[in-house]
Design a protein around this motif. Structure first.
Motif, PDB file in Angstrom:
ATOM      1  N   GLU A 127      52.253   0.670  38.192  1.00  9.21           N
ATOM      2  CA  GLU A 127      52.005   0.821  36.818  1.00  9.21           C
ATOM      3  C   GLU A 127      53.635   0.826  36.616  1.00  9.21           C
ATOM      4  OE1 GLU A 127      50.060   4.445  35.623  1.00  9.21           O
ATOM      5  OE2 GLU A 127      48.612   4.050  37.107  1.00  9.21           O
ATOM      6  N   ILE A 128      54.031  -0.209  35.763  1.00  9.61           N
ATOM      7  CA  ILE A 128      55.563  -0.187  35.500  1.00  9.61           C
ATOM      8  C   ILE A 128      55.583   0.055  33.941  1.00  9.61           C
ATOM      9  CG2 ILE A 128      57.456  -1.922  35.307  1.00  9.61           C
ATOM     10  CD1 ILE A 128      56.475  -1.289  38.095  1.00  9.61           C
ATOM     11  N   THR A 129      56.725   0.709  33.417  1.00  9.26           N
ATOM     12  CA  THR A 129      57.152   1.136  32.192  1.00  9.26           C
ATOM     13  C   THR A 129      58.474   0.704  31.704  1.00  9.26           C
ATOM     14  OG1 THR A 129      55.355   2.726  31.925  1.00  9.26           O
ATOM     15  CG2 THR A 129      56.959   2.738  29.984  1.00  9.26           C
ATOM     16  N   ARG A 130      58.727  -0.047  30.982  1.00  9.94           N
ATOM     17  CA  ARG A 130      60.017  -0.493  30.648  1.00  9.94           C
ATOM     18  C   ARG A 130      60.514   0.622  29.735  1.00  9.94           C
ATOM     19  NH1 ARG A 130      62.598  -5.615  29.795  1.00  9.94           N
ATOM     20  NH2 ARG A 130      64.848  -4.987  29.350  1.00  9.94           N
ATOM     21  N   LEU A 131      61.710   1.115  29.704  1.00 11.50           N
ATOM     22  CA  LEU A 131      62.221   2.327  29.092  1.00 11.50           C
ATOM     23  C   LEU A 131      63.279   1.816  28.100  1.00 11.50           C
ATOM     24  CD1 LEU A 131      62.646   5.250  32.082  1.00 11.50           C
ATOM     25  CD2 LEU A 131      60.353   4.647  30.546  1.00 11.50           C
ATOM     26  N   ASP A 132      63.763   0.675  28.182  1.00 10.69           N
ATOM     27  CA  ASP A 132      65.018   0.490  27.176  1.00 10.69           C
ATOM     28  C   ASP A 132      64.534  -0.601  26.363  1.00 10.69           C
ATOM     29  OD1 ASP A 132      65.990  -2.591  28.162  1.00 10.69           O
ATOM     30  OD2 ASP A 132      65.172  -1.583  29.557  1.00 10.69           O
ATOM     31  N   SER A 133      65.199  -0.969  25.304  1.00  7.00           N
ATOM     32  CA  SER A 133      64.780  -1.806  24.504  1.00  7.00           C
ATOM     33  C   SER A 133      66.076  -3.239  24.266  1.00  7.00           C
ATOM     34  CB  SER A 133      64.684  -1.515  22.908  1.00  7.00           C
ATOM     35  OG  SER A 133      65.875  -0.792  22.430  1.00  7.00           O
ATOM     36  N   LEU A 134      66.486  -3.289  25.331  1.00  9.26           N
ATOM     37  CA  LEU A 134      67.454  -4.139  25.589  1.00  9.26           C
ATOM     38  C   LEU A 134      66.821  -5.761  25.622  1.00  9.26           C
ATOM     39  CD1 LEU A 134      69.808  -3.019  28.228  1.00  9.26           C
ATOM     40  CD2 LEU A 134      70.479  -3.006  25.811  1.00  9.26           C
ATOM     41  N   GLU A 135      67.237  -6.680  24.778  1.00  7.47           N
ATOM     42  CA  GLU A 135      66.736  -8.023  24.908  1.00  7.47           C
ATOM     43  C   GLU A 135      67.269  -8.965  25.870  1.00  7.47           C
ATOM     44  OE1 GLU A 135      66.642  -9.750  20.865  1.00  7.47           O
ATOM     45  OE2 GLU A 135      66.187  -7.958  20.199  1.00  7.47           O
ATOM     46  N   ALA A 136      68.467  -8.605  26.367  1.00 11.43           N
ATOM     47  CA  ALA A 136      69.066  -9.475  27.628  1.00 11.43           C
ATOM     48  C   ALA A 136      69.417  -8.693  28.576  1.00 11.43           C
ATOM     49  CB  ALA A 136      70.441 -10.084  26.761  1.00 11.43           C
ATOM     50  N   PRO A 137      69.351  -9.185  29.920  1.00 13.79           N
ATOM     51  CA  PRO A 137      69.498  -8.202  31.068  1.00 13.79           C
ATOM     52  C   PRO A 137      71.142  -7.687  30.824  1.00 13.79           C
ATOM     53  CG  PRO A 137      68.659 -10.316  31.954  1.00 13.79           C
ATOM     54  CD  PRO A 137      68.990 -10.514  30.178  1.00 13.79           C
ATOM     55  N   GLY A 138      71.019  -6.439  31.403  1.00 13.61           N
ATOM     56  CA  GLY A 138      72.362  -5.855  31.420  1.00 13.61           C
ATOM     57  C   GLY A 138      72.537  -4.223  31.795  1.00 13.61           C
ATOM     58  N   PRO A 139      73.510  -3.702  31.979  1.00 14.17           N
ATOM     59  CA  PRO A 139      73.406  -2.318  32.199  1.00 14.17           C
ATOM     60  C   PRO A 139      72.683  -1.413  31.253  1.00 14.17           C
ATOM     61  CG  PRO A 139      75.749  -3.215  32.677  1.00 14.17           C
ATOM     62  CD  PRO A 139      74.877  -4.289  31.708  1.00 14.17           C
ATOM     63  N   GLY A 140      71.777  -0.400  31.632  1.00 13.01           N
ATOM     64  CA  GLY A 140      71.114   0.322  30.805  1.00 13.01           C
ATOM     65  C   GLY A 140      69.721  -0.027  30.914  1.00 13.01           C
ATOM     66  N   MET A 141      69.406  -1.218  31.390  1.00 14.76           N
ATOM     67  CA  MET A 141      67.848  -1.536  31.479  1.00 14.76           C
ATOM     68  C   MET A 141      67.177  -0.482  32.484  1.00 14.76           C
ATOM     69  SD  MET A 141      67.760  -5.865  32.149  1.00 14.76           S
ATOM     70  CE  MET A 141      66.115  -5.832  32.171  1.00 14.76           C
ATOM     71  N   ALA A 142      66.194   0.157  32.102  1.00 16.33           N
ATOM     72  CA  ALA A 142      65.500   0.950  32.823  1.00 16.33           C
ATOM     73  C   ALA A 142      63.841   0.997  33.042  1.00 16.33           C
ATOM     74  CB  ALA A 142      65.900   2.364  32.389  1.00 16.33           C
TER      75      ALA A 142
END
Length: 157
Positions: free
Chosen positions: A36-51
């Motif tokens: 079960e995967i949950t994306r924690l960030d709201s970044l639209e493009a890949p980058g530091p901070g994706m979680a």
């Protein structure tokens, strides 16, 4: 405890980086395996901070993994820091252009305990390090060959 290996791939560096940084594909692959995967960030493009948080069953126990992309330098480097059960892992993927159609992929995973229980787990893993290193190396080699052959679909990486 550290695991590392490198493989040369007969593709341009940009193509290899595009695959290893296709996070949507990697999320879908983990979900197909039952995580079960949950994306924690709201970044639209890949980058530091994706979680992400992943919940999965391993050896009969339910586990929770937290991962964060800490470095993202296309097309050469990405670093992901992960934590599961007081065990922290830093995964580093480095790409080096050897020629226009040749790329070297270096993968390293460094595991560090954050508790006494995690330290005991790492001690038991040390006993099987040779076998685990071979499995790690063969997995990266299989990924490289599938990528070259155009048969990589994101299910084994």
């Amino acid at each position: 405890m550290k695991f590392s290996t490198r493989e040369d791939i007969g593709l341009p560096i940009e193509e290899v980086f595009a695959v290893i940084s296709d996070f949507d594909r990697l999320e879908r692959a983990a979900m197909r395996r039952g995580a079960e995967i949950t994306r924690l960030d709201s970044l639209e493009a890949p980058g530091p901070g994706m979680a992400w948080t992943a919940r999965f069953t391993f050896r009969g126990k339910r586990r929770a993994l937290h991962s964060e992309l800490t470095t993202f330098l296309p097309p050469e480097n990405l670093v992901v820091q992960s934590t599961v059960n007081d065990l922290t892992g830093v995964s580093t993927l480095d790409l080096l252009r050897l020629a226009p159609q040749r790329t070297r992929l270096a993968v390293a995973v460094d595991l560090r305990p954050q508790s006494f229980q995690a330290r005991l787990l790492l001690q038991t893993l040390h006993l099987a390090k040779g076998r685990m290193s071979e499995r790690f190396k063969s997995g990266v080699a299989r990924f490289a060959r599938e990528l070259e052959a155009g048969t990589f679909h994101g299910t084994d990486f």
